[in-house]
Design a protein around this motif. Structure first.
Motif, PDB file in Angstrom:
ATOM      1  N   GLN A  75       0.721   0.956   4.385  1.00 62.27           N
ATOM      2  CA  GLN A  75       0.761   1.276   3.514  1.00 62.27           C
ATOM      3  C   GLN A  75       2.207   2.106   2.407  1.00 62.27           C
ATOM      4  O   GLN A  75       2.394   2.431   3.825  1.00 62.27           O
ATOM      5  CB  GLN A  75      -0.332   1.696   2.641  1.00 62.27           C
ATOM      6  N   TRP A  76       2.507   2.294   1.400  1.00 62.22           N
ATOM      7  CA  TRP A  76       3.164   3.077   1.143  1.00 62.22           C
ATOM      8  C   TRP A  76       4.218   4.341   1.736  1.00 62.22           C
ATOM      9  O   TRP A  76       4.867   4.997   1.804  1.00 62.22           O
ATOM     10  CB  TRP A  76       3.860   3.012   0.034  1.00 62.22           C
ATOM     11  N   THR A  79       5.217   4.335   5.192  1.00 59.96           N
ATOM     12  CA  THR A  79       6.611   4.497   4.856  1.00 59.96           C
ATOM     13  C   THR A  79       7.448   5.575   4.427  1.00 59.96           C
ATOM     14  O   THR A  79       8.110   5.884   5.481  1.00 59.96           O
ATOM     15  CB  THR A  79       6.603   3.223   3.696  1.00 59.96           C
TER      16      THR A  79
END
Length: 122
Positions: A19-20, A23
């Motif tokens: 998922q973001w 990151t």
């Protein structure tokens, strides 16, 4: 039975998706280096740099805790369900890590900077 199945205190879903927030978590180390570089360019090596770096790291820590709050809550519940096993695994892991560090330090040669140390006897 594999090692990870033997030592884990909880079961995880079969599929974990990137998922973001993952990151963002991966970018934390470069962000810390970039922040330190910018602060050092602005203030040199000083107390302001150390203070700014500490505040930045604290903000990142709070952000990561907030982003992963549902996962941390779920893991904390699982940890409490298997408290003694989980705690024992943490203690054993810390002991094994210390043994590995000690063995590695005993095998590796002492670091040298390439400069000779000043001698009083010269």
């Amino acid at each position: 039975m594999t090692f990870t199945q033997l030592v884990r205190a909880e079961s995880f879903p079969q599929h974990i998706s990137w998922q973001w927030r993952d990151t963002f978590a991966l970018c934390i180390l470069p962000l810390i280096f970039f922040n330190s570089f910018i602060l050092e360019q602005l203030f040199g090596i000083s107390v302001q740099v150390a203070l700014g770096d500490s505040i930045f790291r604290g903000i990142l820590f709070i952000a990561i805790c907030w982003l992963y709050k549902s996962m941390l809550s779920m893991h904390w519940q699982k940890y409490k369900q298997a408290f003694w096993r989980s705690s024992l695994l943490v203690v054993i892991g810390a002991i094994v890590l210390q043994v590995v560090i000690s063995l590695t330090r005993s095998v590796l040669p002492l670091g040298s900077s390439g400069e000779e140390k000043p001698s009083i006897l010269k």
